[in-house]
Scaffold this active site. Structure first.
Site, short mmCIF file in Angstrom:
data_model
loop_
_atom_site.label_atom_id
_atom_site.label_comp_id
_atom_site.label_asym_id
_atom_site.label_seq_id
_atom_site.Cartn_x
_atom_site.Cartn_y
_atom_site.Cartn_z
N ARG A 230 0.83 -1.19 0.00
CA ARG A 230 0.00 0.00 0.00
C ARG A 230 0.88 1.25 0.00
NH1 ARG A 230 -3.80 -1.02 3.17
NH2 ARG A 230 -4.80 1.01 3.15
N GLY A 251 6.66 -2.45 -4.77
CA GLY A 251 6.83 -1.58 -3.62
C GLY A 251 5.78 -0.49 -3.52
N HIS A 252 5.76 0.18 -2.38
CA HIS A 252 4.73 1.19 -2.14
C HIS A 252 4.90 2.39 -3.07
CE1 HIS A 252 7.17 3.48 1.15
NE2 HIS A 252 7.98 2.86 0.34
N ASN A 253 3.78 2.92 -3.49
CA ASN A 253 3.73 4.11 -4.36
C ASN A 253 4.18 3.86 -5.80
OD1 ASN A 253 4.16 5.30 -1.42
ND2 ASN A 253 3.04 6.79 -2.67
N SER A 271 8.03 3.74 -5.28
CA SER A 271 7.91 4.98 -6.06
C SER A 271 8.49 4.87 -7.47
CB SER A 271 8.58 6.16 -5.34
OG SER A 271 7.96 6.37 -4.09
#
Lengths: 358, 358, 358
Positions: A230, A251-253, A271
């Protein structure tokens, strides 16, 4: 059991009959490998490695790329071969597989929702939804029509699942996350666990709240035991029609574009964004905060540290343009020889130099 | 608690007593590390790294390879050491561990099948089978005698599980797949999810039906959160007695031979076959459509792109013969020096050349 | 919804206001990215890659490292920017996120323990413990106060879980293992499955009993689908305050020190120890029986074969000191040029040599 004449098959999947054209009136009922197919079965030549098997296959029909059976001489005593040439042979094969075998039909759950499933009273469940025993559905969850939940699925509060989607056993979707229509998520995959994010101070790793969510767009398929983290803010996204293998970590973002193929054990740090139709082979690792442009193909085990150019093929760890990576490997394998040549040069130059008495 | 004299232990596990032979009349009751063992405990010297610990260990007996304790001088004040030399010291240790500790005994499920398990009425369950709460057993499933299913196991329709097999929590076996006798499959492992296979056309990845299944032969052990994909046609196979670690992915249509060891995080792409006793160390990746012959050993993180020779050791990414890979790494580490030498040669040749005024 | 003036925020998270100092009387209510933040929101400049966004951000306040906004010229028409400079900007951001958003509040389980949870009568459950439906708690399990168990958690016999710990869905803890206080273990992670350990004899891999357990110390967080193997003897340990990502494998008998960061897909073979504050980036592999000293940082995809020095950064496979690894890669990329230079030298030397007529 479905059956179809070879001529009709060619019309349906797109292709032309060559070789034993007269044989196209015969009927086929199933798909099989070149080595094991019978005259009632269709086969595929997909990989040049197996071309020799065309000499002896007993298949009633073989799907090949245009010209793919050129130069084949059948083994002595073997009848001529009926060939179905198709410009996209693998897609013709896929349509044949669908026609003769189809996709798996999920076993109906008696009554639609098992009495041993645990469904929060506020959940909004669509029509024809089937929920197995031991699935647990939280508060305010919304599930679209015809969606199928296997045992041990957990949907935490406020999760939204689209229509015609299948969640296999032990899939977990954390709070507030969204899964689209016609998605397939295989066993043990986790959507929306916290991103790996800590601020270090005074010898302690202070956990960063992860207040965003995950959005899995329509027509996405994810293998088993993969993870989409998330977002800290906003939403980690897997774009429409992308397909993800097993044990993959997004991974997140991250924003994964549409039509990507991420093979098993790929890991993408936080990211990073990808364009459309990016392909990552097995065990690729991608650094965080990168932009992987449209149509980039990344070779197995590559380690991507900088942004590649659009529509390039990259390989190696650290990753570079694939032809450069191949040349580098070749040069590395010739290093012992190069070292010998330098040594020989040193001897010769020593002889030539004034002190050397040359 | 079991106990045994050291002399009797030597007879049972195969070995001869050296060092303090008189001490072999003493009794031992447990296994422990060299540093922590007491005089009532047996220990093992398995890794030369720990040989120095023989000088100070208080173990009642230490199992070593033949000659493994040669040249050891006990530290001042330490009593002489009773040594059990065995030609296969690690196997002798395994037998000692079994004798004094044994394998874990699974907690009995009251009544055999928990009333909170969900078992389809058509399932055929053998004798002495134990099924925990929240396991879900589908239509026409067959389970052999003495098999033990932990909570949250899912067996979909037509699955066959052999006898004396243990499925740990959250193991999922998809429809039509087969698991043999005396298998151990650890938590979260998935047998038979679809192979990663799409035909691309018109910008869409069209899912290929995966109509085959998976066969896990007898005596196979699989770690946690691993995946064996189902075959497109026929059956993905893990051969008899093979052992697989955690987070391993075996692609669709692979045939893994007998007695293989696949360590954690290995990934094998589709349609690759392995011979017998192949060993893959951690994080190895293997390309699809390869044949890995008998007795090949593959070093950690290697990337296998072409078929190796039988009974070879390979390493590196791309993988090559291990001694060549080592030499290449050495040469790579000397590259800065080689570059300097070439620069020096260029200077000298410049001086020697006519224009250089040499 | 919490709100705070920027001046008060600076006092609470530690920092000084620069730029539009007068703006510090305004109130902020949430965190957001530089590009999307509104004047009522705080943002962060964490990565120099995004510095240009300071020119156009509409955020009410931006947290930066000391001097991090120096030289920024706001785009035409944009109001001046209120800057919060903090010596540990990321930690200041973490405190801001906590203040304005906080951590997720887990949905309360009505009655604390779901009637569909399966709890052995001998289990000792602390105060305010919440246990979801379909969690299965074995004999003699002990659970501390305020701990929260999601659906499909399995705790086998004699497991001890501390206080204020959260186990997400499908977490499995095998018999006798211990999890500390304030731990977070995400979905599908497995604590205590058997170590991968076999003694080969007569063509059979004889399974070594794994009689030890696992100890997860306080304040540890583990991602999804990771595995910590149980010890053959004694206890595999994850040290206090260490944070572990997804699909990580910690081998049996490892002792992971305090404050380590193990990013996703790391694999550590058996009996390796790490010091304090070791960092392993994604997909790192570490050989068994190694000692990784305090403060070592290991680059993504590195393969660690020998013990590194304390407080060093290592990279590559095989891993070496990071600056050496970088130099080696540079030299490898120049190899084709070096080979050309050697060829040119050979020509020149050939000309210079007597036979060459030079």
């Amino acid at each position: 059991m479905p059956s179809v004449t070879i001529a009709e098959l060619a019309r349906r999947v797109g292709g032309t009959i060559t070789g034993d054209v007269a044989g196209a009136t015969r009927t086929v009922t199933a798909c099989n490998t070149l080595m094991e197919a019978t005259p009632e079965q269709v086969s595929l030549l997909h990989n040049a490695k197996y071309a020799k098997e065309l000499e002896t296959t007993r298949a009633g029909c073989v799907i090949v790329a245009p010209g793919g059976a050129a130069g084949v001489t059948r083994a002595q005593g073997m009848p001529p071969l009926t060939i179905l040439e198709s410009p996209n042979a693998y897609y013709a094969w896929q349509k044949t597989m669908l026609l003769l075998h189809g996709y798996h039909q999920h076993a109906p759950v008696p009554g639609g929702i098992s009495p041993q499933a645990v469904v929060h009273p506020t959940a909004r469940i669509g029509k024809n939804v089937q929920i197995h025993a031991s699935a647990v559905i939280g508060e305010n969850v919304e599930i679209g029509d015809n969606t199928y939940l296997y045992p041990h699925v957990t949907l935490m509060e406020n999760v939204r699942i689209g229509s015609d989607t299948v969640l296999y056993p032990n899939v977990t979707v954390y709070w507030n996350c969204i899964v689209g229509n016609r998605c397939l998520i295989n066993a043990g995959t986790v959507i929306g666990s916290d991103g790996f994010s800590y601020a270090q101070a005074d010898g302690i790793h202070h956990k960063m709240p992860q207040t965003g969510n995950v959005t899995i767009e329509d027509d996405v398929e994810i293998g088993s035991n993969s993870i989409v983290e998330r977002a800290a803010l906003k939403t980690t996204t897997v774009g429409r029609g992308s397909k993800i293998g097993n044990c993959v970590v997004v991974g997140h973002n991250c924003i994964i574009g549409p039509g990507n193929l991420l093979i098993s054990q790929v890991g993408i740090a936080g990211s990073t964004n990808t364009g459309k139709y990016v392909v990552m082979a097995g065990q690729v690792g991608v650094n965080g905060h990168l932009d992987i442009p449209d149509f980039v193909r990344i070779g197995a085990q590559a380690g991507v540290m900088v942004n590649p150019e659009p529509n390039t093929e990259i390989a190696g760890s650290p990753a570079m343009e694939a032809t450069q990576a191949k040349r580098m490997v070749l040069n590395m394998m010739r290093l012992p020889e190069l070292a010998k040549r330098v040594k020989e040069l040193e001897k010769q130059v020593e002889k030539l130099s004034p002190k050397g008495g040359g």
